[in-house]
Design a protein around this motif. Sequence first.
Motif, PDB file in Angstrom:
ATOM      1  N   GLY A 159       0.783  -1.223   0.000  1.00 36.93           N
ATOM      2  CA  GLY A 159       0.000   0.000   0.000  1.00 36.93           C
ATOM      3  C   GLY A 159       0.814   1.272   0.000  1.00 36.93           C
ATOM      4  O   GLY A 159       0.287   2.344   0.287  1.00 36.93           O
ATOM      5  N   ILE A 160       2.123   1.187  -0.331  1.00 35.31           N
ATOM      6  CA  ILE A 160       2.949   2.383  -0.300  1.00 35.31           C
ATOM      7  C   ILE A 160       3.176   2.953  -1.695  1.00 35.31           C
ATOM      8  O   ILE A 160       3.835   3.980  -1.829  1.00 35.31           O
ATOM      9  CB  ILE A 160       4.322   2.085   0.341  1.00 35.31           C
ATOM     10  N   SER A 161       2.643   2.294  -2.716  1.00 34.38           N
ATOM     11  CA  SER A 161       2.790   2.855  -4.048  1.00 34.38           C
ATOM     12  C   SER A 161       1.879   4.063  -4.192  1.00 34.38           C
ATOM     13  O   SER A 161       0.890   4.224  -3.470  1.00 34.38           O
ATOM     14  CB  SER A 161       2.438   1.814  -5.108  1.00 34.38           C
ATOM     15  N   GLU A 162       2.204   4.925  -5.138  1.00 33.57           N
ATOM     16  CA  GLU A 162       1.451   6.163  -5.305  1.00 33.57           C
ATOM     17  C   GLU A 162       0.019   5.892  -5.724  1.00 33.57           C
ATOM     18  O   GLU A 162      -0.921   6.501  -5.213  1.00 33.57           O
ATOM     19  CB  GLU A 162       2.153   7.032  -6.359  1.00 33.57           C
ATOM     20  N   GLU A 163      -0.168   4.937  -6.673  1.00 36.08           N
ATOM     21  CA  GLU A 163      -1.521   4.643  -7.119  1.00 36.08           C
ATOM     22  C   GLU A 163      -2.351   3.994  -6.006  1.00 36.08           C
ATOM     23  O   GLU A 163      -3.491   4.388  -5.757  1.00 36.08           O
ATOM     24  CB  GLU A 163      -1.474   3.712  -8.338  1.00 36.08           C
ATOM     25  N   MET A 164      -1.750   2.992  -5.328  1.00 32.65           N
ATOM     26  CA  MET A 164      -2.494   2.296  -4.287  1.00 32.65           C
ATOM     27  C   MET A 164      -2.729   3.178  -3.077  1.00 32.65           C
ATOM     28  O   MET A 164      -3.727   3.027  -2.372  1.00 32.65           O
ATOM     29  CB  MET A 164      -1.734   1.028  -3.882  1.00 32.65           C
ATOM     30  N   SER A 165      -1.824   4.109  -2.819  1.00 31.62           N
ATOM     31  CA  SER A 165      -2.041   5.014  -1.689  1.00 31.62           C
ATOM     32  C   SER A 165      -3.240   5.912  -1.957  1.00 31.62           C
ATOM     33  O   SER A 165      -4.024   6.204  -1.050  1.00 31.62           O
ATOM     34  CB  SER A 165      -0.784   5.854  -1.448  1.00 31.62           C
ATOM     35  N   ASP A 166      -3.408   6.344  -3.217  1.00 36.45           N
ATOM     36  CA  ASP A 166      -4.591   7.142  -3.557  1.00 36.45           C
ATOM     37  C   ASP A 166      -5.863   6.323  -3.370  1.00 36.45           C
ATOM     38  O   ASP A 166      -6.871   6.817  -2.858  1.00 36.45           O
ATOM     39  CB  ASP A 166      -4.489   7.637  -5.003  1.00 36.45           C
ATOM     40  N   ILE A 171     -10.656   4.867  -0.057  1.00 32.53           N
ATOM     41  CA  ILE A 171     -11.404   3.892   0.744  1.00 32.53           C
ATOM     42  C   ILE A 171     -11.525   4.358   2.185  1.00 32.53           C
ATOM     43  O   ILE A 171     -12.595   4.237   2.813  1.00 32.53           O
ATOM     44  CB  ILE A 171     -10.716   2.516   0.664  1.00 32.53           C
ATOM     45  N   GLN A 172     -10.440   4.898   2.731  1.00 32.56           N
ATOM     46  CA  GLN A 172     -10.480   5.380   4.106  1.00 32.56           C
ATOM     47  C   GLN A 172     -11.480   6.523   4.263  1.00 32.56           C
ATOM     48  O   GLN A 172     -12.236   6.572   5.238  1.00 32.56           O
ATOM     49  CB  GLN A 172      -9.074   5.849   4.525  1.00 32.56           C
ATOM     50  N   ARG A 173     -11.509   7.441   3.297  1.00 37.66           N
ATOM     51  CA  ARG A 173     -12.471   8.541   3.361  1.00 37.66           C
ATOM     52  C   ARG A 173     -13.899   8.020   3.272  1.00 37.66           C
ATOM     53  O   ARG A 173     -14.798   8.502   3.992  1.00 37.66           O
ATOM     54  CB  ARG A 173     -12.195   9.535   2.237  1.00 37.66           C
ATOM     55  N   ALA A 174     -14.123   7.033   2.396  1.00 34.58           N
ATOM     56  CA  ALA A 174     -15.474   6.476   2.285  1.00 34.58           C
ATOM     57  C   ALA A 174     -15.892   5.794   3.576  1.00 34.58           C
ATOM     58  O   ALA A 174     -17.043   5.936   4.036  1.00 34.58           O
ATOM     59  CB  ALA A 174     -15.521   5.484   1.114  1.00 34.58           C
ATOM     60  N   ASP A 176     -14.785   6.467   6.595  1.00 31.14           N
ATOM     61  CA  ASP A 176     -14.999   7.505   7.605  1.00 31.14           C
ATOM     62  C   ASP A 176     -16.352   8.180   7.422  1.00 31.14           C
ATOM     63  O   ASP A 176     -17.082   8.418   8.402  1.00 31.14           O
ATOM     64  CB  ASP A 176     -13.879   8.544   7.536  1.00 31.14           C
ATOM     65  N   LYS A 177     -16.713   8.488   6.179  1.00 32.29           N
ATOM     66  CA  LYS A 177     -18.008   9.127   5.940  1.00 32.29           C
ATOM     67  C   LYS A 177     -19.159   8.189   6.290  1.00 32.29           C
ATOM     68  O   LYS A 177     -20.175   8.608   6.847  1.00 32.29           O
ATOM     69  CB  LYS A 177     -18.103   9.551   4.475  1.00 32.29           C
ATOM     70  N   THR A 178     -18.983   6.899   5.948  1.00 37.41           N
ATOM     71  CA  THR A 178     -20.026   5.930   6.277  1.00 37.41           C
ATOM     72  C   THR A 178     -20.207   5.811   7.788  1.00 37.41           C
ATOM     73  O   THR A 178     -21.344   5.799   8.291  1.00 37.41           O
ATOM     74  CB  THR A 178     -19.665   4.561   5.686  1.00 37.41           C
ATOM     75  N   ALA A 179     -19.108   5.714   8.518  1.00 38.85           N
ATOM     76  CA  ALA A 179     -19.192   5.636   9.972  1.00 38.85           C
ATOM     77  C   ALA A 179     -19.815   6.894  10.561  1.00 38.85           C
ATOM     78  O   ALA A 179     -20.610   6.835  11.511  1.00 38.85           O
ATOM     79  CB  ALA A 179     -17.795   5.410  10.558  1.00 38.85           C
ATOM     80  N   GLN A 180     -19.483   8.059   9.983  1.00 41.79           N
ATOM     81  CA  GLN A 180     -20.047   9.308  10.477  1.00 41.79           C
ATOM     82  C   GLN A 180     -21.556   9.356  10.253  1.00 41.79           C
ATOM     83  O   GLN A 180     -22.320   9.772  11.135  1.00 41.79           O
ATOM     84  CB  GLN A 180     -19.367  10.484   9.777  1.00 41.79           C
ATOM     85  N   LEU A 181     -22.009   8.919   9.067  1.00 41.42           N
ATOM     86  CA  LEU A 181     -23.446   8.905   8.791  1.00 41.42           C
ATOM     87  C   LEU A 181     -24.181   7.912   9.689  1.00 41.42           C
ATOM     88  O   LEU A 181     -25.295   8.187  10.160  1.00 41.42           O
ATOM     89  CB  LEU A 181     -23.679   8.572   7.321  1.00 41.42           C
ATOM     90  N   GLN A 182     -23.554   6.738   9.907  1.00 40.28           N
ATOM     91  CA  GLN A 182     -24.184   5.767  10.794  1.00 40.28           C
ATOM     92  C   GLN A 182     -24.296   6.299  12.220  1.00 40.28           C
ATOM     93  O   GLN A 182     -25.326   6.113  12.883  1.00 40.28           O
ATOM     94  CB  GLN A 182     -23.378   4.463  10.765  1.00 40.28           C
TER      95      GLN A 182
END
Length: 266
Positions: A159-166, A171-174, A176-182
Motif C-alpha cells: 500500500g505504499i505505491s502512489e496509485e495504491m495510496s490514492d 477507501i479510508q475517506r469512504a 470515515d463518511k459511512t461511519a459518520q453517517l451511521q
Amino acid sequence: MSGVMKRMGMIFRAKANKALDRAEDPRETLDYSYQKQLELLQKVRRGVADVATSRKRLELQLNQLQGQSAKLEDQGRKALALGREDLAREALSRRAALQQQVSDLEVQHQTLQGEEEKLTLAAQRLQAKVDAFRTKKETIKATYTAAQAQTRIAESFSGISEEMSDVGLAIQRAEDKTAQLQARAGAIDELLASGALDDQSGLGKDDIQAELDRLSGGTDVELELQRMKAELAGGPSAQQQALEGGGAAAPQDTNTQQQSHPRFEK
C-alpha cells in the motif's frame, strides 16, 4: 555575494541532478549506448571499405604502369635490333621513370594493405564487443524490468505505491463518511426515542406514547366486544348497561350469555 552565488549554483546543480536521475531510465541509456556503438562500428567498416577502395585503385594503376613498362622494354629491344640505339635509349629511360612510379605505388599499396588489415581486425574486435554489449544490455534490461515489476507488486501489496495510496485514501475517506453517517443516524434515532427531538412527519413515537396507544387500543377492543355480547344477550337495555358499566359489567354479562345461550360456548 560570491558565496551566495556558489551556494545557489550548488543547490541548482543538486536539484537538476536529482531531477535527471528521476527521469533517467537505464534501459533507454543502454539502448542509446548500443546505438552509439553501432554507429562507431559503421564508421570503422566504412573506413575499411575506403582503404580497400584506395588499395584496389593503386593495384589498377600498378597493373597499368607495369604494362606500360613491359611495352617500353619491348619497344627498346626492337629499336636496338633495328640499329636505332637512340630510340632504344629513350624507351629505356621512360621505362625507368615508370619503374620509379611503380616502386612508389607498391610502397603505398603495402601501406594501405597494412592499414586495411588493421582496420579489419579492429572492426572484428569492435563487432565482438558490440555483440557482447548487446547481450549484456538485453540481460540488464530484462533484469531491470523484472525488478521494477516486483517492486511495483510489493508496493501494491504494502500500500505504499502512489496509485495504491490514492486508492487507500479514497477507501479510508469512504469508510470515515459511512461511519459518520451511521453515528449521526443512530444519534437521531436515540433523540427521537427519548423525545428530545420532535418527529415532524408524525410517524415517530417514543416508548411511553407507544405503550399508551397500545393500552388504549386494547380497551377499545374490549368495549366493542362487550357491546356485541350485550346485543346478543338481551337487546338495547343490556347494550346500554354494558356501555355505561364499561369493563366492570363484562364478567356478569358473559356468565349470563353463557347460561342463556350455551350454543356459543367453545
